[in-house]
Design a protein around this motif. Structure first.
Motif, PDB file in Angstrom:
ATOM      1  N   ASP A 117       0.834  -1.198   0.000  1.00  0.00           N
ATOM      2  CA  ASP A 117       0.000   0.000   0.000  1.00  0.00           C
ATOM      3  C   ASP A 117       0.870   1.250   0.000  1.00  0.00           C
ATOM      4  OD1 ASP A 117      -2.698  -1.156   2.142  1.00  0.00           O
ATOM      5  OD2 ASP A 117      -2.383  -1.234  -0.013  1.00  0.00           O
ATOM      6  N   ALA A 118       0.418   2.278  -0.748  1.00  0.00           N
ATOM      7  CA  ALA A 118       1.150   3.529  -0.768  1.00  0.00           C
ATOM      8  C   ALA A 118       0.985   4.212   0.570  1.00  0.00           C
ATOM      9  CB  ALA A 118       0.613   4.413  -1.893  1.00  0.00           C
ATOM     10  N   GLY A 119       2.030   4.959   0.945  1.00  0.00           N
ATOM     11  CA  GLY A 119       1.950   5.744   2.154  1.00  0.00           C
ATOM     12  C   GLY A 119       1.254   7.051   1.880  1.00  0.00           C
ATOM     13  N   VAL A 120       1.405   7.991   2.796  1.00  0.00           N
ATOM     14  CA  VAL A 120       0.847   9.330   2.614  1.00  0.00           C
ATOM     15  C   VAL A 120       1.653  10.033   1.518  1.00  0.00           C
ATOM     16  CG1 VAL A 120       0.415  11.548   3.711  1.00  0.00           C
ATOM     17  CG2 VAL A 120       0.135   9.427   5.020  1.00  0.00           C
ATOM     18  N   THR A 121       0.965  10.603   0.570  1.00  0.00           N
ATOM     19  CA  THR A 121       1.655  11.319  -0.500  1.00  0.00           C
ATOM     20  C   THR A 121       1.299  12.788  -0.443  1.00  0.00           C
ATOM     21  OG1 THR A 121      -0.096  10.822  -2.083  1.00  0.00           O
ATOM     22  CG2 THR A 121       1.749   9.290  -1.981  1.00  0.00           C
ATOM     23  N   GLN A 122       2.277  13.617  -0.799  1.00  0.00           N
ATOM     24  CA  GLN A 122       2.068  15.062  -0.791  1.00  0.00           C
ATOM     25  C   GLN A 122       2.606  15.639  -2.092  1.00  0.00           C
ATOM     26  OE1 GLN A 122       3.536  15.482   3.745  1.00  0.00           O
ATOM     27  NE2 GLN A 122       2.760  17.391   2.862  1.00  0.00           N
ATOM     28  N   SER A 123       1.954  16.690  -2.546  1.00  0.00           N
ATOM     29  CA  SER A 123       2.442  17.385  -3.732  1.00  0.00           C
ATOM     30  C   SER A 123       2.213  18.873  -3.586  1.00  0.00           C
ATOM     31  CB  SER A 123       1.723  16.850  -4.983  1.00  0.00           C
ATOM     32  OG  SER A 123       0.334  17.117  -4.902  1.00  0.00           O
ATOM     33  N   ASP A 181       6.587  32.131   6.372  1.00  0.00           N
ATOM     34  CA  ASP A 181       5.835  30.917   6.039  1.00  0.00           C
ATOM     35  C   ASP A 181       6.724  29.864   5.395  1.00  0.00           C
ATOM     36  OD1 ASP A 181       2.989  32.927   4.991  1.00  0.00           O
ATOM     37  OD2 ASP A 181       3.478  32.094   6.970  1.00  0.00           O
ATOM     38  N   SER A 182       7.969  30.221   5.115  1.00  0.00           N
ATOM     39  CA  SER A 182       8.909  29.250   4.554  1.00  0.00           C
ATOM     40  C   SER A 182       9.121  28.120   5.549  1.00  0.00           C
ATOM     41  CB  SER A 182      10.246  29.915   4.241  1.00  0.00           C
ATOM     42  OG  SER A 182      10.105  30.907   3.243  1.00  0.00           O
ATOM     43  N   ALA A 183       8.844  26.903   5.124  1.00  0.00           N
ATOM     44  CA  ALA A 183       8.900  25.767   6.043  1.00  0.00           C
ATOM     45  C   ALA A 183       8.645  24.489   5.270  1.00  0.00           C
ATOM     46  CB  ALA A 183       7.852  25.914   7.149  1.00  0.00           C
ATOM     47  N   LEU A 184       8.791  23.381   5.987  1.00  0.00           N
ATOM     48  CA  LEU A 184       8.364  22.075   5.478  1.00  0.00           C
ATOM     49  C   LEU A 184       6.956  21.831   6.006  1.00  0.00           C
ATOM     50  CD1 LEU A 184       9.222  19.404   4.023  1.00  0.00           C
ATOM     51  CD2 LEU A 184       9.888  18.567   6.293  1.00  0.00           C
ATOM     52  N   TYR A 185       6.018  21.591   5.118  1.00  0.00           N
ATOM     53  CA  TYR A 185       4.640  21.351   5.519  1.00  0.00           C
ATOM     54  C   TYR A 185       4.368  19.851   5.438  1.00  0.00           C
ATOM     55  CZ  TYR A 185       3.939  26.309   5.673  1.00  0.00           C
ATOM     56  OH  TYR A 185       4.038  27.638   6.028  1.00  0.00           O
ATOM     57  N   LEU A 186       4.024  19.298   6.584  1.00  0.00           N
ATOM     58  CA  LEU A 186       3.814  17.859   6.701  1.00  0.00           C
ATOM     59  C   LEU A 186       2.337  17.534   6.812  1.00  0.00           C
ATOM     60  CD1 LEU A 186       6.608  17.182   9.329  1.00  0.00           C
ATOM     61  CD2 LEU A 186       6.672  16.500   6.941  1.00  0.00           C
ATOM     62  N   CYS A 187       1.971  16.485   6.156  1.00  0.00           N
ATOM     63  CA  CYS A 187       0.619  15.956   6.264  1.00  0.00           C
ATOM     64  C   CYS A 187       0.723  14.591   6.931  1.00  0.00           C
ATOM     65  CB  CYS A 187       0.011  15.834   4.876  1.00  0.00           C
ATOM     66  SG  CYS A 187      -1.571  14.981   4.808  1.00  0.00           S
ATOM     67  N   ALA A 188      -0.226  14.297   7.779  1.00  0.00           N
ATOM     68  CA  ALA A 188      -0.255  12.994   8.442  1.00  0.00           C
ATOM     69  C   ALA A 188      -1.663  12.436   8.382  1.00  0.00           C
ATOM     70  CB  ALA A 188       0.198  13.115   9.893  1.00  0.00           C
ATOM     71  N   SER A 189      -1.784  11.148   8.174  1.00  0.00           N
ATOM     72  CA  SER A 189      -3.112  10.539   8.185  1.00  0.00           C
ATOM     73  C   SER A 189      -3.187   9.478   9.270  1.00  0.00           C
ATOM     74  CB  SER A 189      -3.453   9.938   6.819  1.00  0.00           C
ATOM     75  OG  SER A 189      -2.790   8.700   6.592  1.00  0.00           O
ATOM     76  N   SER A 190      -4.388   9.278   9.758  1.00  0.00           N
ATOM     77  CA  SER A 190      -4.631   8.221  10.738  1.00  0.00           C
ATOM     78  C   SER A 190      -5.998   7.635  10.467  1.00  0.00           C
ATOM     79  CB  SER A 190      -4.523   8.743  12.172  1.00  0.00           C
ATOM     80  OG  SER A 190      -5.504   9.710  12.430  1.00  0.00           O
ATOM     81  N   ALA A 191      -6.205   6.471  11.073  1.00  0.00           N
ATOM     82  CA  ALA A 191      -7.427   5.725  10.759  1.00  0.00           C
ATOM     83  C   ALA A 191      -8.660   6.349  11.379  1.00  0.00           C
ATOM     84  CB  ALA A 191      -7.289   4.276  11.195  1.00  0.00           C
ATOM     85  N   ASN A 198      -4.859   7.815  17.112  1.00  0.00           N
ATOM     86  CA  ASN A 198      -4.531   6.563  16.454  1.00  0.00           C
ATOM     87  C   ASN A 198      -3.288   6.893  15.651  1.00  0.00           C
ATOM     88  OD1 ASN A 198      -4.595   4.337  14.431  1.00  0.00           O
ATOM     89  ND2 ASN A 198      -6.463   3.865  15.511  1.00  0.00           N
ATOM     90  N   GLU A 199      -2.313   6.029  15.585  1.00  0.00           N
ATOM     91  CA  GLU A 199      -1.007   6.377  15.051  1.00  0.00           C
ATOM     92  C   GLU A 199      -1.105   7.198  13.779  1.00  0.00           C
ATOM     93  OE1 GLU A 199       1.705   3.165  14.532  1.00  0.00           O
ATOM     94  OE2 GLU A 199       3.063   4.335  13.278  1.00  0.00           O
ATOM     95  N   GLN A 200      -0.404   8.290  13.775  1.00  0.00           N
ATOM     96  CA  GLN A 200      -0.370   9.162  12.613  1.00  0.00           C
ATOM     97  C   GLN A 200       0.815   8.782  11.735  1.00  0.00           C
ATOM     98  OE1 GLN A 200      -1.004  13.315  13.074  1.00  0.00           O
ATOM     99  NE2 GLN A 200      -2.383  13.098  14.818  1.00  0.00           N
ATOM    100  N   PHE A 201       0.564   8.656  10.435  1.00  0.00           N
ATOM    101  CA  PHE A 201       1.595   8.333   9.459  1.00  0.00           C
ATOM    102  C   PHE A 201       1.874   9.593   8.647  1.00  0.00           C
ATOM    103  CE2 PHE A 201       1.777   3.732   9.920  1.00  0.00           C
ATOM    104  CZ  PHE A 201       0.599   3.480  10.613  1.00  0.00           C
ATOM    105  N   PHE A 202       3.139   9.982   8.619  1.00  0.00           N
ATOM    106  CA  PHE A 202       3.506  11.244   7.995  1.00  0.00           C
ATOM    107  C   PHE A 202       3.952  11.051   6.547  1.00  0.00           C
ATOM    108  CE2 PHE A 202       3.472  14.506  11.265  1.00  0.00           C
ATOM    109  CZ  PHE A 202       3.309  13.746  12.413  1.00  0.00           C
ATOM    110  N   GLY A 203       3.617  12.024   5.731  1.00  0.00           N
ATOM    111  CA  GLY A 203       4.133  12.091   4.377  1.00  0.00           C
ATOM    112  C   GLY A 203       5.509  12.729   4.366  1.00  0.00           C
TER     113      GLY A 203
END
Lengths: 111, 114
Positions: free
Chosen positions: B1-7, B85-95, B101-106
């Motif tokens: 399964d693919a993980g969290v993807t960001q674009s 605002d310059s930064a790394l923007y992270l997205c995380a998903s959980s069930a 519930n454990e968050q999985f980061f992109g």
């Protein structure tokens, strides 16, 4: 407010050395505690967690024990490897279900 | 399964512009959270969405907004960009939400504002 304080880096060790990264927290109630790791060029990964006092989280040779009396969650590993070089973040989940991170500790392991 | 993807992976904007960042959660995950990670700092919570509804908001100005779509993907919008605002923007998903519930980061989107 809720916060996490962890030792500043960078931390530089030789391979097979013992590692401790200190982490203390401030929070109301009984937060869940985590260590995340960020390898170069990669996203955050959950390394280990503990959800109640005296719980010990462990993974990949790393351990941390939830110490309520000292509000601490120090990360330890008995023998580090070059591949452990990364940035380590201590974090808590507070009563509002928000994850609050420390500033991170960069770890360099020399061969 | 693919993980969290960001674009996108990287983005360069100038002050005053707006930006849209996108996140696709792990299949089956209904909760998405956004974090901002400024260089040398830990991630800071921006938003959490669950089942297309906002469930939490961090201490960020109204220039930051987000939404979640029926397929549970999410967008983070930032208007009137500032240098800070310059930064790394992270997205995380959980069930599930609201309980942890454990968050999985992109891998993040690195935004540079000039």
């Amino acid at each position: 407010g809720d916060s996490v304080t962890q030792m500043e880096g960078p931390v530089t060790l030789s391979e097979e050395a013992f590692l401790t990264i200190n982490c203390t927290y401030t929070a109301t109630g009984y937060p869940s505690l985590f260590w995340y790791v960020q390898y170069p060029g990669e996203g955050l990964q959950l390394l280990l967690k503990a959800t109640k006092a005296d719980d010990k989280g462990s993974n990949k040779g790393f351990e941390a024990t939830y110490r309520k009396e000292t509000t601490s969650f120090h990360l330890e590993k008995g023998s580090v490897q070059v591949s452990d070089s990364a940035v380590y973040f201590c974090a808590l989940e507070n009563r509002d279900d928000k994850i609050i991170f420390g500033k991170g500790t960069r770890l360099h392991i020399l061969p | 399964d693919a993980g969290v993807t960001q674009s996108p992976t990287h983005l360069i904007k100038t002050r005053g512009q707006h930006v849209t960042l996108r996140c696709s959660p792990i299949s089956g995950h209904k909760s998405v959270s956004w974090y901002q990670q400024v260089l040398g700092q830990g991630p800071q919570f921006i938003f959490q969405y669950y089942e297309k509804e906002e469930r939490g908001r961090g201490n960020f100005p109204d220039r930051f907004s987000a939404r979640q779509f029926p397929n549970y993907s999410s967008e983070l919008n930032v208007n009137a960009l500032l240098l800070g605002d310059s930064a790394l923007y992270l997205c995380a998903s959980s069930a599930k939400s609201p309980s942890y519930n454990e968050q999985f980061f992109g891998p993040g989107t690195r935004l540079t504002v000039l």
